[in-house]
Design an enzyme around this catalytic site. Structure first.
Site, short mmCIF file in Angstrom:
data_model
loop_
_atom_site.label_atom_id
_atom_site.label_comp_id
_atom_site.label_asym_id
_atom_site.label_seq_id
_atom_site.Cartn_x
_atom_site.Cartn_y
_atom_site.Cartn_z
N GLN C 128 60.27 -42.59 74.05
CA GLN C 128 59.19 -41.47 74.16
C GLN C 128 58.35 -41.48 75.20
OE1 GLN C 128 56.76 -41.07 70.85
NE2 GLN C 128 56.77 -38.92 70.90
N GLY C 129 58.15 -40.66 76.11
CA GLY C 129 57.11 -40.60 77.19
C GLY C 129 55.98 -39.66 76.97
N TYR C 130 55.30 -40.13 76.25
CA TYR C 130 54.16 -38.83 75.87
C TYR C 130 52.59 -39.41 76.32
CZ TYR C 130 56.20 -35.72 72.38
OH TYR C 130 56.80 -34.58 71.96
N SER C 131 52.28 -40.66 75.74
CA SER C 131 50.98 -40.85 76.26
C SER C 131 50.55 -41.61 77.49
CB SER C 131 50.31 -42.25 75.28
OG SER C 131 50.26 -41.77 73.73
N GLU C 250 57.54 -36.38 63.35
CA GLU C 250 57.04 -37.67 63.42
C GLU C 250 56.31 -38.23 62.43
OE1 GLU C 250 54.98 -38.58 66.91
OE2 GLU C 250 54.95 -40.68 66.70
N SER C 388 45.58 -40.53 66.18
CA SER C 388 45.03 -41.32 65.35
C SER C 388 44.47 -40.72 63.91
CB SER C 388 43.74 -41.99 66.00
OG SER C 388 42.83 -40.82 66.25
N ASN C 389 44.35 -41.62 62.98
CA ASN C 389 43.74 -41.19 61.75
C ASN C 389 42.58 -40.38 61.88
OD1 ASN C 389 46.07 -42.58 61.03
ND2 ASN C 389 44.98 -43.63 59.35
N GLU C 390 41.65 -40.51 62.97
CA GLU C 390 40.46 -39.52 63.10
C GLU C 390 41.10 -38.33 63.56
OE1 GLU C 390 40.73 -42.80 64.20
OE2 GLU C 390 39.02 -43.79 63.36
#
Lengths: 375, 406, 403
Positions: C128-131, C250, C388-390
């Site tokens: 997967q090429g996301y970030s 996801e 992230s959880n934030e």
């Protein structure tokens, strides 16, 4: 009551700061811990030349005759630099035993320690004993003027580098009796000692040490036979005080690094440090740090108190440091995001060291129980 | 660095102990004391506080943190520590902070000579009871948005508006007040600091009964209240500077370490007498652990406060670090009240207030062991501590901005 | 409302158990037990996925027309639970659970025909090429650029945190095809062959220090990489819509079965850990109460999951509530890992670089200790990745609480 540092103490701090600055940038440290040796003998020599290996010893013994506040300063600055050389193991812990040893033992062993020629490690933990310093199976059987040492010690920090070991062993009593424990000075090259050396998670080294019919002369006994436990507790508390200082050093770097990162890392068009939820997390990290500094001062100033008071101080401080280490370490990684997960940033390395300090000489649960018993 | 008490300190401690023993009788301690909660009527509470105040005034110890020339005491941090400790151990009546801790230092820093004279005298002697007119229904954490207005009319201000959460305003004869004197510029820039006589026509005080059933706070309505211009502290529109200065002072005292220690002792006593499966609750490992964690946390706070005091005595601060004292201090106080509530088990539920005692007679008090009384009320009442004096969220904002530079 | 399984479900459960017994061999178990980050060798994963494929169970979430097994919601739950309880290898999600649903929804018939069967049979490994280095939580700010060159795109840029890219044959990528006012509007969804000239993979070593080729994440560099136009999914500049669609998948998986397994393992460790005086950690009430607290929280999460399952089987869509699962699931996983480190005491300290090597050398301390600290360190990622959880809490506060 006074919380200020003397001029001499500030000078000492500056000395160590420049040592760390000159010898311990991130890449240099990486080289050191990835080398086969795992530490830098040059650095060790340099520490000796600066006189730092003699901090707690009397002038008569060739030391600087400093107190616990000076040790705290050294450990704190080493914590900031993540110094791996075994200062606490050799000088604070083993040194703590040796400076209370007999005149003859001090004369025999301290010069080598202070000059940096010999590294020392304290072998106390055993697989079945967890954090109980009195749970000892390693036995020392007396026969005339000689003891015979048998048994296994585990995760002996700094042992791969050590020339000499101080070993806690049972000379009488049942497995977890506080009476019947004795301390011995053991040359690591003695016949019958085998070690398995390995690296540790935080970039240091340790060994599994086995003793098989190791013959010791009675002159290697520290103090009286069977009565070593109170001394072990005392030195363990002194070591805890130094570990706390090392921890606050590491915490301060993590906090500063994290704040700095959050000021520069931009997402959604602004530095992430502008988000209140992250700000409050960093404030909580800061408060945990300040509370830890307070407890570190407290324990270092109470090491001279009588046993119960001292041990309560050490346990209280360790609890605070364990909780803060966990919170600050985990939060620093979280706020650094993916970068915090990599081996390339120093954040993870500080996190690992702090995590290991949590366990050393007993975790928070262990010390909460001790504290409660001392109240 | 050291923690030792000198001989002089030890002598001082003895002197303090003797003084407290001679001048403070626990029977008179009716102010804000949980155990006696149900017996306290309003007037008794006021009397209890004032009687202790006057004894300290007579001794010259009423304002240890003021400079000597204004009636303070020249105590070292160690002596201040000893004083707090001994007061807490004896369970002395807490003094009302509005004059001594809040307004006093403001007047010393910003007041004119005339104000220094009459305001400080009245605070020291206890003749004046001050209350604080800060929050408004629309201005809580965002204090600077306050709207109570003071318009100049010759040598008077005409004040109109509405203050809320005014603690013990029912006893006060004076109020220090933040008012809006200008609506230009940033909201902070148009605020002034006024001293208002509570007996002036146009002031109405209305009680607010809080979750604990007590009457501690009030609403204060001001309608065309005429305040002489000489009652302005500092200059017009510099009230925000003064308010910030005051908040810094308010926070240092707020840690309440010595009293929390005492409250933990009390909690342990309760946990010794409460049974859990036939055994004292204190022997329950889980409960014991919670108390121990609290003790460790409090010890850390104690040394943090001492470090802050030490800095202060060297002329630094009290810096914004005092926000830590506020946050940790109140969190610990709340936690103690929570564990105490937990400790008394079923007896947390009987609802006893001064009002119910009046209505149902004193038999109503006999529900449950004595140590359970007022515990639930105290737990509910303590929730305010993380809200007032700048909520703990606001304190974290302050640290983020001022200390961490975020 | 009831919690019981019917006879058919019970039979299915036995079938799953039997399957695991047969195909999840001791050898595989031993290898996986030495993993610091949950992944083992490519061979192991391929072997496992092949047996699932042959059984027809490789893609429980796929519709039957594409080769899914047609499980009921309850069967899916049973399947996942049994797999997790047994600690079976996870199926690598990038093809099966990520790009495939996107292709089914937005791909052309040709793309479906070309890619789906190979995903199903694990012939082609996806990543997967996301970030990107500058685009983490703020994914829409991504810079990796795809220029229109007639019959192909020319891709230049860098992707980071690319999980198991070292094994991958294909990467699905978010790329910028247009500079628009709103960054979300200029993003496209491209499928790129990892063997294309101009692609360079650099391993990223994480805290657990799994050495290459066992590293978990990588940085992937694209320099003038040619990608045929037919590899664009859906419309140009609509990639953000597809990415959001994918993110739901996801986040939509259940955590509690593997958390229960974690707790069980932790209990076994506590039973095995001496605390002196012939007592074991499982007798230590302080430790056990932390463990119990954890278990209760896992149970609460389990019932949130069951409620979502039940909504799904009633044909409702899972909305932002799935963020709750991500937050609580990852946080509990971290808590269990944290308690595991605590449990093993001093054995948390020895470091083994390559846990797969020297398989015959005795471990330092108990066997299970070797991977506990690395797993704890590795587990810190879970509250950072996949939003992230934030960010998850932001989603909940916005989409659920309306703040």
């Amino acid at each position: 009551m006074d919380f200020s540092f003397s001029e001499e103490q500030t000078l000492l701090r500056n000395t160590i700061q420049s040592f760390v600055q000159d010898n311990y940038d991130f890449d240099r440290r990486r080289e050191i811990i990835q080398s086969d040796e795992g530490m830098s003998k040059d650095n060790w020599k340099q520490l000796a030349e600066l006189g730092l290996l003699g901090v707690p010893f009397s002038e008569n013994d060739g030391g600087l005759e400093f107190g616990s506040v000076e040790t705290m300063i050294v450990a704190e600055e080493f914590g900031k630099g993540l110094v791996v050389e075994p200062y606490i193991q050799t000088v604070v812990t083993c040194g703590g035993f040796l400076r209370r040893a007999s005149e003859a033992q001090r004369q025999e062993h301290l010069p080598g320690l202070i000059s940096g020629d010999e590294i020392w490690a304290f072998a106390y933990a055993e697989p079945q004993g967890r954090f109980n310093l009195a749970d000892i199976k390693v036995s020392a059987a007396k026969n005339g003027d000689e003891y015979t040492l048998n048994g296994d010690k585990c995760v002996v920090s700094a042992a791969p580098w050590a020339h000499k070991l101080i070993v806690s062993a049972r000379t009488s009593g049942d497995q977890s009796d506080k009476n019947g424990i004795s301390l011995f000075i053991v040359d690591k090259s003695s016949d019958g000692i085998s070690t398995r050396d390995y690296k540790t998670v935080d970039g240091s080294m340790a060994s599994e040490v086995s003793f098989e019919n190791v013959k010791l002369n009675s002159s290697s006994l520290i103090g009286e036979e069977g009565n070593a436990y109170p001394l072990i507790e005392l030195v363990a508390d002194e070591t805890i005080a130094a570990l706390c200082a090392e921890a606050i050093g590491a915490m301060s770097v993590l906090n500063e690094t994290t704040v700095e990162y959050c000021k520069t890392r931009k997402q959604f068009g602004q530095p992430i440090g502008k988000f209140q939820v992250l700000q409050h997390r960093m404030v909580d990290m800061f408060m945990q740090y300040e509370q830890s500094v307070s407890m570190t001062y407290m324990v270092n100033l109470k090491l001279e108190e009588e046993d119960l008071e001292r041990s309560k101080a050490a346990s209280g401080a360790k609890v605070q440091i364990c909780n803060a280490a966990k919170f600050i370490g985990q939060s620093a990684v979280q706020l650094h995001g993916g970068m915090g997960m990599t081996d390339e940033l120093n954040v993870g390395h500080y996190f690992k060291r702090l995590s290991m300090i949590e366990t050393q000489l007993g975790n928070a649960d262990h010390h909460l129980k001790k504290y409660s018993l001392a109240s | 660095m050291d923690l030792n008490f000198t001989k002089a300190d030890q002598e001082f401690r003895d002197e303090v102990r003797d003084f407290i023993a001679e001048n403070f009788s626990p029977e008179n301690n009716t102010g804000q004391n949980i155990e006696k909660y149900h017996e306290v009527t309003s007037d008794q509470m006021k009397e209890g506080i004032l009687s202790w105040h006057k004894k300290l005034y007579k001794k010259g110890w009423i304002a240890p943190h003021w400079p000597v020339e204004y009636g303070g005491v020249d105590w070292s941090i160690t002596q201040r520590y000893i004083w707090d400790q001994e007061c807490a151990n004896a369970g002395t009546t807490p003094l009302i902070p509005f004059g001594l801790t809040m307004l006093g230092p403001v007047i010393i820093a910003f007041g004119n000579d005339h104000q220094k004279d009459w305001v400080l005298k009245g605070i020291l002697s206890g003749d004046d009871w001050w209350c604080q007119g800060y929050s408004e229904p629309g201005a809580g954490s965002d204090l600077a948005s306050l709207r109570t207005k003071a318009e100049r009319d010759g040598d008077h201000y005409i004040v109109n508006g509405h203050k809320i959460w005014t603690t013990l305003a029912q006893y006060a004869n004076w109020m220090f007040c933040l008012v809006r004197t200008s609506s230009e510029g940033k909201p902070q820039e148009g605020i002034s600091f006024l001293l208002i006589d509570m007996n002036t026509p146009g002031i109405e005080v209305k009680p607010i009964i809080t979750v604990d059933g007590g009457h501690e706070v009030n609403e204060v309505f001001l309608e065309d209240v005429r305040v002489p211009v000489e009652n302005l502290v500092g200059e017009e529109n510099m009230g925000w500077t003064i308010a910030k200065f005051l908040l810094g002072n308010e926070r240092t005292g707020i840690a309440g370490v010595a009293r929390s220690k005492k409250a933990i002792d009390k909690l342990k006593e309760i946990a010794k007498s409460e049974l859990n499966n036939g055994e004292p609750l204190i022997n329950d490992s889980s409960f014991n652990k919670k108390i121990t964690e609290l003790e460790v946390d409090l010890t850390a706070l104690e040394y943090t406060e001492l470090r802050t005091l030490a800095k202060e005595s060297q002329g630094e601060g009290p810096g914004v670090e005092s926000s830590i004292l506020k946050i940790k201090g109140t969190e610990i106080q709340q936690k103690i009240s929570e564990l105490t509530l937990e400790a008394i088990g079923n007896y947390a539920s009987p609802y006893i207030t001064p009002l119910s005692v009046r209505n149902f007679g004193s038999n109503y008090l006999e529900v449950g062991p004595e140590h359970t009384q007022g515990v639930a009320q105290n737990y509910f009442g303590m929730r305010k501590t993380s809200i007032y004096g700048g909520s703990n969220e606001i304190q974290r904002n302050i640290i983020a901005k001022m200390v961490l530079g975020l | 409302m009831d919690l019981d399984f019917n006879q058919e479900d019970l039979d299915f459960r036995n079938e799953v158990k039997d399957f695991i017994k047969e195909f999840y061999t001791q050898e595989m178990k031993d290898e996986l037990a030495r993993s610091k980050n949950g992944s083992a060798s490519k061979d192991l994963h391929l072997k496992w996925q092949k047996s699932l494929y042959e059984k027809g169970w490789i893609a429980p979430n796929w519709p039957e027309e594409h080769g899914g097994p047609g499980f009921t919601t309850t069967q899916k739950y049973i399947f996942e639970t049994e797999m997790a309880h047994a600690g079976a290898p996870r199926t690598i999600p990038f093809g099966l659970s990520m790009v495939a649903p996107v292709l089914m929804e937005f791909g052309t018939e040709e793309q479906k025909k070309k890619f789906l069967p190979d995903i199903l049979s694990s012939k082609v490994w996806w990543c997967q090429g996301y970030s990107e280095p500058g685009s983490g939580s703020d994914l829409a700010s991504l810079q990796c650029k795809a220029e229109d060159k007639g019959d192909h795109y020319l891709v230049n840029g860098t992707k980071i945190w690319t999980t198991l890219a070292q094994h991958a044959d294909m990467i699905f990528c978010l790329v910028r095809t247009s500079k628009t006012e709103k960054p979300q509007e200029g993003i496209s969804f491209l499928l790129i062959d990892m063997k294309s000239p101009g692609i360079d993979i650099r391993p990223l070593i994480t805290l657990d220090q799994s050495p290459a080729p066992y590293q978990e994440v990588n940085q992937v560099f694209f320099e003038d990489v040619k990608v045929p136009k037919e590899n664009l999914v859906g419309e140009e500049n609509k990639g953000w819509t597809y990415a959001k669609y994918l993110l739901e998948f996801e986040r939509g998986n259940s955590y509690s079965p593997s958390l229960y397994r974690g707790i069980k393992k932790l209990k076994d460790i506590a039973k095995d850990t001496s605390i002196g005086n012939d007592k074991y950690l499982i007798n230590d009430i302080d430790f056990v109460s932390k463990l119990n607290q954890c278990e209760i929280e896992v149970q609460a999460l389990e019932f949130v999951e069951l409620r979502i399952f039940s909504a799904l089987s009633a044909g409702q869509r899972v909305g932002p509530e799935s963020s709750i699962l991500k937050c609580r699931g990852t946080e509990l996983q971290q808590k269990i890992q944290e308690l595991s480190v605590e449990a093993i005491g001093y054995w948390s300290s020895p470091f083994v670089l390559d846990t797969f090597a020297n398989i015959n050398e005795p471990s330092i301390g108990p066997d299970y200790a070797m991977t506990i600290t690395p797993s704890y360190l590795n587990g810190r990622k879970t509250t950072i990745y996949a939003g992230s959880n934030e960010i998850q809490r932001n989603i909940i506060s916005k989409a659920v609480l309306g703040l």
